[in-house]
Design a protein around this motif. Structure first.
Motif, PDB file in Angstrom:
ATOM      1  N   ASP A 139       0.788  -1.238   0.000  1.00 64.94           N
ATOM      2  CA  ASP A 139       0.000   0.000   0.000  1.00 64.94           C
ATOM      3  C   ASP A 139       0.817   1.283   0.000  1.00 64.94           C
ATOM      4  N   CYS A 140       2.161   1.180  -0.072  1.00 69.52           N
ATOM      5  CA  CYS A 140       2.970   2.398  -0.055  1.00 69.52           C
ATOM      6  C   CYS A 140       4.396   2.093  -0.486  1.00 69.52           C
ATOM      7  N   LEU A 141       5.214   3.135  -0.535  1.00 68.53           N
ATOM      8  CA  LEU A 141       6.656   2.980  -0.729  1.00 68.53           C
ATOM      9  C   LEU A 141       7.314   3.157   0.625  1.00 68.53           C
ATOM     10  N   GLN A 142       8.048   2.149   1.069  1.00 72.28           N
ATOM     11  CA  GLN A 142       8.654   2.167   2.395  1.00 72.28           C
ATOM     12  C   GLN A 142      10.167   2.220   2.257  1.00 72.28           C
ATOM     13  N   ILE A 143      10.799   3.144   2.967  1.00 71.97           N
ATOM     14  CA  ILE A 143      12.253   3.240   2.956  1.00 71.97           C
ATOM     15  C   ILE A 143      12.798   2.562   4.206  1.00 71.97           C
ATOM     16  N   VAL A 144      13.666   1.571   4.006  1.00 72.68           N
ATOM     17  CA  VAL A 144      14.263   0.867   5.136  1.00 72.68           C
ATOM     18  C   VAL A 144      15.781   0.890   4.971  1.00 72.68           C
ATOM     19  N   ARG A 145      16.484   0.806   6.074  1.00 73.19           N
ATOM     20  CA  ARG A 145      17.946   0.732   6.047  1.00 73.19           C
ATOM     21  C   ARG A 145      18.339  -0.739   6.172  1.00 73.19           C
ATOM     22  N   LEU A 146      19.381  -1.125   5.453  1.00 74.14           N
ATOM     23  CA  LEU A 146      19.763  -2.537   5.450  1.00 74.14           C
ATOM     24  C   LEU A 146      20.059  -3.055   6.852  1.00 74.14           C
ATOM     25  N   ASN A 147      20.637  -2.207   7.709  1.00 73.55           N
ATOM     26  CA  ASN A 147      20.977  -2.684   9.052  1.00 73.55           C
ATOM     27  C   ASN A 147      19.769  -2.799   9.969  1.00 73.55           C
ATOM     28  N   GLU A 148      18.568  -2.486   9.459  1.00 75.74           N
ATOM     29  CA  GLU A 148      17.329  -2.695  10.218  1.00 75.74           C
ATOM     30  C   GLU A 148      16.722  -4.065   9.935  1.00 75.74           C
ATOM     31  N   ILE A 149      17.147  -4.681   8.838  1.00 73.44           N
ATOM     32  CA  ILE A 149      16.529  -5.935   8.403  1.00 73.44           C
ATOM     33  C   ILE A 149      17.097  -7.106   9.206  1.00 73.44           C
ATOM     34  N   VAL A 150      16.216  -7.851   9.870  1.00 73.28           N
ATOM     35  CA  VAL A 150      16.627  -9.044  10.615  1.00 73.28           C
ATOM     36  C   VAL A 150      16.650 -10.245   9.663  1.00 73.28           C
ATOM     37  N   TYR A 151      15.540 -10.443   8.953  1.00 69.87           N
ATOM     38  CA  TYR A 151      15.495 -11.502   7.945  1.00 69.87           C
ATOM     39  C   TYR A 151      14.332 -11.228   6.991  1.00 69.87           C
ATOM     40  N   LEU A 152      14.303 -11.981   5.901  1.00 67.40           N
ATOM     41  CA  LEU A 152      13.236 -11.877   4.920  1.00 67.40           C
ATOM     42  C   LEU A 152      12.635 -13.255   4.710  1.00 67.40           C
TER      43      LEU A 152
ATOM     44  N   HIS B  28      11.296  -8.539   7.673  1.00 65.24           N
ATOM     45  CA  HIS B  28      11.181  -8.463   9.130  1.00 65.24           C
ATOM     46  C   HIS B  28      12.271  -7.527   9.661  1.00 65.24           C
ATOM     47  N   LEU B  29      11.851  -6.442  10.289  1.00 63.73           N
ATOM     48  CA  LEU B  29      12.768  -5.423  10.779  1.00 63.73           C
ATOM     49  C   LEU B  29      12.904  -5.503  12.296  1.00 63.73           C
ATOM     50  N   GLU B  30      13.830  -4.737  12.828  1.00 64.71           N
ATOM     51  CA  GLU B  30      13.965  -4.637  14.275  1.00 64.71           C
ATOM     52  C   GLU B  30      12.656  -4.157  14.899  1.00 64.71           C
ATOM     53  N   ASN B  31      12.490  -4.454  16.184  1.00 64.73           N
ATOM     54  CA  ASN B  31      11.308  -4.030  16.953  1.00 64.73           C
ATOM     55  C   ASN B  31      10.019  -4.610  16.396  1.00 64.73           C
TER      56      ASN B  31
ATOM     57  N   SER C 267      13.625 -14.726  17.069  1.00 67.21           N
ATOM     58  CA  SER C 267      12.881 -15.373  15.992  1.00 67.21           C
ATOM     59  C   SER C 267      13.701 -16.546  15.464  1.00 67.21           C
ATOM     60  N   GLU C 268      13.014 -17.543  14.921  1.00 64.31           N
ATOM     61  CA  GLU C 268      13.675 -18.743  14.425  1.00 64.31           C
ATOM     62  C   GLU C 268      13.354 -18.935  12.951  1.00 64.31           C
ATOM     63  N   ILE C 269      14.390 -19.228  12.175  1.00 64.66           N
ATOM     64  CA  ILE C 269      14.169 -19.477  10.753  1.00 64.66           C
ATOM     65  C   ILE C 269      14.842 -20.792  10.379  1.00 64.66           C
ATOM     66  N   PRO C 270      14.264 -21.527   9.443  1.00 62.06           N
ATOM     67  CA  PRO C 270      14.812 -22.841   9.100  1.00 62.06           C
ATOM     68  C   PRO C 270      16.041 -22.747   8.203  1.00 62.06           C
ATOM     69  N   VAL C 271      16.872 -23.784   8.299  1.00 62.87           N
ATOM     70  CA  VAL C 271      18.006 -23.954   7.397  1.00 62.87           C
ATOM     71  C   VAL C 271      17.767 -25.243   6.616  1.00 62.87           C
ATOM     72  N   ALA C 272      17.690 -25.133   5.308  1.00 61.40           N
ATOM     73  CA  ALA C 272      17.438 -26.307   4.469  1.00 61.40           C
ATOM     74  C   ALA C 272      18.612 -27.280   4.570  1.00 61.40           C
ATOM     75  N   THR C 273      18.327 -28.567   4.550  1.00 60.56           N
ATOM     76  CA  THR C 273      19.360 -29.600   4.667  1.00 60.56           C
ATOM     77  C   THR C 273      20.445 -29.417   3.611  1.00 60.56           C
ATOM     78  N   ARG C 274      20.034 -29.128   2.380  1.00 58.95           N
ATOM     79  CA  ARG C 274      21.007 -28.999   1.296  1.00 58.95           C
ATOM     80  C   ARG C 274      21.844 -27.718   1.411  1.00 58.95           C
TER      81      ARG C 274
END
Length: 249
Positions: free
Chosen positions: A152-165, A175-178, A229-236
């Motif tokens: 719904d908009c254009l969002q400006i984020v800084r790379l060091n705010e990104i935890v994971y995608l 997914h950002l901090e906070n 937060s927890e994210i999976p790691v693929a076996t391969r």
């Protein structure tokens, strides 16, 4: 609604004619002028103050970014027209600006104009600013800004705010901090190609992690981030991920 006064900046006569034809077919556009160089384009922009600029990147006396850098605060919509240039395209994508690859497809052109008609010039000013900074940068740093086209908009984020995608079909949850989340209308592969491998790692078909936010890897195949937060790691991908983690020691 008033027609968008359009400037074409293109030095190849055949491509310029093609763009003139495409502009003439769009009811929302009015061709005001054409230019074939950086210097002539700058003069015309200052003279006519266009609403839309269709800009080639490579010009005889410089680049489209030279034009943008010579303008203090560009106040027009912008669509780049280019043969593929990896570095330039990366800068354009950081600003989430539209671009058309040569040869130009009529349907792609119409879709780009439709998108443009839905956005505000102020949004484009922010996007151009980010693209300009990225084009000047020798390398992408974690303080670089990224313009994200969200639902719904254009969002400006800084790379060091990104935890994971995390990818969900043709969308990506950033997914950002906070505990903030931005839903981007681009697939995960788009961001995998855009984000620097030095700082981001794909752990799974559906996940990309910021290395700076990794807390630990569990033998169960789960990556725990510093926000818990927890994210999976693929076996391969396990061996590759562990090798990347060893480099962080």
């Amino acid at each position: 609604m008033p027609l968008l006064r359009t400037l074409i900046i293109e030095d190849e006569p055949a491509v310029r004619k093609e763009l003139e034809w495409l502009v003439a077919r769009e009811k929302s556009l009015k061709l005001e002028a054409t230019a074939g160089s950086v210097q002539s384009a700058l003069q015309i922009i200052r003279d006519i103050n266009p609403d839309l600029v269709l800009m080639d990147i490579q010009l005889p006396d410089g680049t489209g970014f030279d034009i943008l850098n010579a303008l203090e605060d560009p106040a027009f919509h912008l669509i780049f027209v280019t043969a593929f240039d990896h570095f330039a395209i990366k800068a354009i994508k950081f600003g989430a600006l539209d671009y058309l690859l040569k040869p130009i497809d009529q349907e792609d052109f119409s879709v780009a104009i439709q998108r443009l008609n839905k956005t505000k010039k102020s949004d484009h000013s922010n996007q151009i600013s980010i693209a300009k900074k990225q084009s000047d940068a020798k390398a992408i740093s974690m303080t670089s800004n990224l313009c994200v086209t969200s639902v719904d908009c254009l969002q400006i984020v800084r790379l060091n705010e990104i935890v994971y995608l995390s990818g969900e079909g043709s969308y990506t949850q950033i997914h950002l901090e906070n505990n903030r989340i931005v839903t981007a209308s681009k697939p995960l592969k788009y961001y995998e190609e855009l984000l620097p491998e030095e700082f981001f790692i794909r752990t799974h078909q559906s996940y990309i992690a910021n290395k700076n936010f990794i807390d630990k890897y569990l033998k169960t195949g789960v990556m725990v981030m510093k926000d818990l937060s927890e994210i999976p790691v693929a076996t391969r991908r396990k061996e590759y991920v562990l090798d990347q983690l060893n480099l962080l020691k």
